[in-house]
Design a protein around this motif. Structure first.
Motif, mmCIF file in Angstrom:
data_model
loop_
_atom_site.group_PDB
_atom_site.id
_atom_site.type_symbol
_atom_site.label_atom_id
_atom_site.label_comp_id
_atom_site.label_asym_id
_atom_site.label_seq_id
_atom_site.Cartn_x
_atom_site.Cartn_y
_atom_site.Cartn_z
ATOM 1 N N PRO A 41 30.107 35.418 31.857
ATOM 2 C CA PRO A 41 29.281 36.611 32.058
ATOM 3 C C PRO A 41 27.872 36.319 32.550
ATOM 4 O O PRO A 41 27.159 37.233 32.967
ATOM 5 C CB PRO A 41 29.253 37.245 30.675
ATOM 6 C CG PRO A 41 29.405 36.085 29.738
ATOM 7 C CD PRO A 41 30.348 35.150 30.428
ATOM 8 N N GLY B 199 27.720 33.546 36.249
ATOM 9 C CA GLY B 199 27.678 35.003 36.244
ATOM 10 C C GLY B 199 27.047 35.605 37.473
ATOM 11 O O GLY B 199 26.498 36.716 37.416
ATOM 12 N N ASN C 258 41.791 37.002 24.791
ATOM 13 C CA ASN C 258 42.631 37.577 23.731
ATOM 14 C C ASN C 258 43.709 36.599 23.249
ATOM 15 O O ASN C 258 44.874 36.967 23.053
ATOM 16 C CB ASN C 258 43.284 38.874 24.221
ATOM 17 C CG ASN C 258 42.272 39.966 24.480
ATOM 18 O OD1 ASN C 258 41.347 40.150 23.698
ATOM 19 N ND2 ASN C 258 42.434 40.676 25.589
ATOM 20 N N ASP D 236 38.405 39.136 38.178
ATOM 21 C CA ASP D 236 37.790 40.024 37.184
ATOM 22 C C ASP D 236 37.800 39.378 35.801
ATOM 23 O O ASP D 236 36.818 39.479 35.046
ATOM 24 C CB ASP D 236 38.532 41.360 37.141
ATOM 25 C CG ASP D 236 38.282 42.208 38.377
ATOM 26 O OD1 ASP D 236 37.234 42.002 39.031
ATOM 27 O OD2 ASP D 236 39.124 43.057 38.699
ATOM 28 N N LEU D 237 38.891 38.707 35.449
ATOM 29 C CA LEU D 237 38.951 37.998 34.178
ATOM 30 C C LEU D 237 37.938 36.859 34.146
ATOM 31 O O LEU D 237 37.228 36.674 33.153
ATOM 32 C CB LEU D 237 40.348 37.450 33.929
ATOM 33 C CG LEU D 237 40.518 36.544 32.703
ATOM 34 C CD1 LEU D 237 40.208 37.312 31.422
ATOM 35 C CD2 LEU D 237 41.918 35.944 32.652
ATOM 36 N N LYS E 115 33.186 32.011 27.761
ATOM 37 C CA LYS E 115 33.500 32.826 26.587
ATOM 38 C C LYS E 115 35.007 33.057 26.514
ATOM 39 O O LYS E 115 35.610 33.620 27.436
ATOM 40 C CB LYS E 115 32.783 34.180 26.669
ATOM 41 C CG LYS E 115 31.290 34.079 26.981
ATOM 42 C CD LYS E 115 30.542 33.246 25.955
ATOM 43 C CE LYS E 115 29.062 33.176 26.311
ATOM 44 N NZ LYS E 115 28.318 32.251 25.402
ATOM 45 N N GLU F 205 36.653 34.932 24.324
ATOM 46 C CA GLU F 205 37.054 36.224 23.751
ATOM 47 C C GLU F 205 37.833 37.104 24.731
ATOM 48 O O GLU F 205 38.822 37.748 24.331
ATOM 49 C CB GLU F 205 35.831 36.978 23.227
ATOM 50 C CG GLU F 205 35.190 36.374 21.999
ATOM 51 C CD GLU F 205 34.294 35.183 22.323
ATOM 52 O OE1 GLU F 205 33.809 34.545 21.390
ATOM 53 O OE2 GLU F 205 34.095 34.901 23.534
ATOM 54 N N PRO F 206 37.444 37.183 26.012
ATOM 55 C CA PRO F 206 38.205 38.039 26.937
ATOM 56 C C PRO F 206 39.655 37.600 27.136
ATOM 57 O O PRO F 206 40.467 38.374 27.646
ATOM 58 C CB PRO F 206 37.413 37.923 28.250
ATOM 59 C CG PRO F 206 36.033 37.541 27.838
ATOM 60 C CD PRO F 206 36.225 36.651 26.648
ATOM 61 N N ARG G 31 35.190 36.597 35.721
ATOM 62 C CA ARG G 31 33.825 37.134 35.592
ATOM 63 C C ARG G 31 33.525 37.511 34.146
ATOM 64 O O ARG G 31 32.372 37.444 33.712
ATOM 65 C CB ARG G 31 33.658 38.332 36.522
ATOM 66 C CG ARG G 31 33.663 37.956 38.005
ATOM 67 C CD ARG G 31 33.493 39.186 38.895
ATOM 68 N NE ARG G 31 33.532 38.827 40.305
ATOM 69 C CZ ARG G 31 34.435 39.260 41.174
ATOM 70 N NH1 ARG G 31 35.410 40.095 40.776
ATOM 71 N NH2 ARG G 31 34.391 38.877 42.446
ATOM 72 N N GLN G 32 34.550 37.901 33.395
ATOM 73 C CA GLN G 32 34.350 38.199 31.971
ATOM 74 C C GLN G 32 34.177 36.908 31.159
ATOM 75 O O GLN G 32 33.384 36.846 30.224
ATOM 76 C CB GLN G 32 35.527 38.977 31.434
ATOM 77 C CG GLN G 32 35.660 40.381 32.018
ATOM 78 C CD GLN G 32 36.923 41.067 31.512
ATOM 79 O OE1 GLN G 32 37.132 41.193 30.301
ATOM 80 N NE2 GLN G 32 37.777 41.496 32.420
ATOM 81 N N VAL G 33 34.942 35.878 31.519
ATOM 82 C CA VAL G 33 34.842 34.604 30.813
ATOM 83 C C VAL G 33 33.473 33.965 31.056
ATOM 84 O O VAL G 33 32.915 33.298 30.169
ATOM 85 C CB VAL G 33 35.980 33.653 31.268
ATOM 86 C CG1 VAL G 33 35.772 32.255 30.705
ATOM 87 C CG2 VAL G 33 37.336 34.206 30.826
#
Length: 263
Positions: A261, A234, A182, A254-255, A177, A179-180, A257-259
């Protein structure tokens, strides 16, 4: 040896291991939480069991020269498994996966090389190795969802990891993903071990992986190959992250893990 042989063997090995564990589960165990946050253990087994039924039906249709059974068939399978008790799911999980593996293992060498299977959700039919690799990916990750409940240091099996690390189809663009980020673009050199591999992760839209190594990456990530597979699915929360994982520069866990999920 067909390229499908090692993938089928890894699926058999993974199934035998999980089936042995399931045989010892009490009803309370089956109703207990899994590492898949929305499912209890019986629901994970239901997912893997219904998936085996659907995968076997697609394979049998290809062998018969018939169309994929289609979404209505899939829904009927899911409805049946949703209505089962936890114990019924555990028992049916064994039966469904044994049936799928028996059919896969019965394929002769020529069929393993030449058969093309309509999976029902891909743009074109795929060979046996690709179809089984998709099944192995699902089975391996959800098996971990069960094992990680009692062992937070659980890892993916070595044979499955080797088969999945750079196997087709490449799902990174589908599961990543952007979106994280930006709008940022980040290039990370990834060094994996067991098996050894060095490749480039490009955090952008879409997220991609390739083997064109940058001279000056924005960051580096070094980790066991099985941990890489868990990261992009994830399943690399801090408590499940091996101490050997090393991230530098823009390779922020941490980034990442957001990419990634999870799915």
């Amino acid at each position: 040896m067909s390229s499908a042989d090692t993938v089928i063997a890894a699926l058999r090995s993974g199934y035998d291991g999980l089936a042995g564990q399931v045989s010892g589960f009490s009803d309370a165990d089956l109703a207990g939480p899994s590492a898949a946050s929305e499912w209890d253990i019986s629901q994970v087994l239901s997912h893997l069991g219904s998936g085996a039924v659907i995968s076997r039906a697609a394979l049998q249709a290809a062998l018969d020269g018939a169309p994929n059974p289609g979404p209505d068939f899939n829904r009927s399978v899911w409805d049946k498994w949703d209505a089962m008790t936890g114990r019924e799911r555990a028992e049916a999980f064994v039966q469904a996966n044994e049936a799928l593996l028996a059919l896969l293992e019965s394929l002769d060498a020529g069929t393993r090389d030449t058969l093309r299977i309509n999976m029902g959700f891909l743009p074109e039919p795929v060979d046996v190795a690709t179809a089984v690799r998709l099944r192995l990916n699902e089975f391996t990750l959800h098996s971990w969802d069960i094992r990680a409940v009692s062992d937070e240091h659980a890892t993916l099996p070595a044979d499955a990891t080797a088969a999945l690390l750079h196997g087709e189809p490449n799902l990174i663009s589908w599961i990543g993903k952007a979106e994280p980020l930006n709008g940022r673009q980040v290039v990370i050199t990834v060094t994996a071990t067991e098996p050894a591999s060095v490749f480039t992760l490009r955090l952008q839209a879409p997220v991609t992986v390739d083997f064109d190594l940058p001279e000056h990456p924005d960051g580096t990530l070094a980790l066991p190959a099985e941990a890489w597979l868990r990261l992009v699915s994830g399943r690399l929360a801090p408590r499940h992250t091996p101490a050997t994982v090393s991230a530098t520069g823009a390779a922020d866990l941490d980034l990442l893990r957001q990419v990634f999920p999870g799915y």
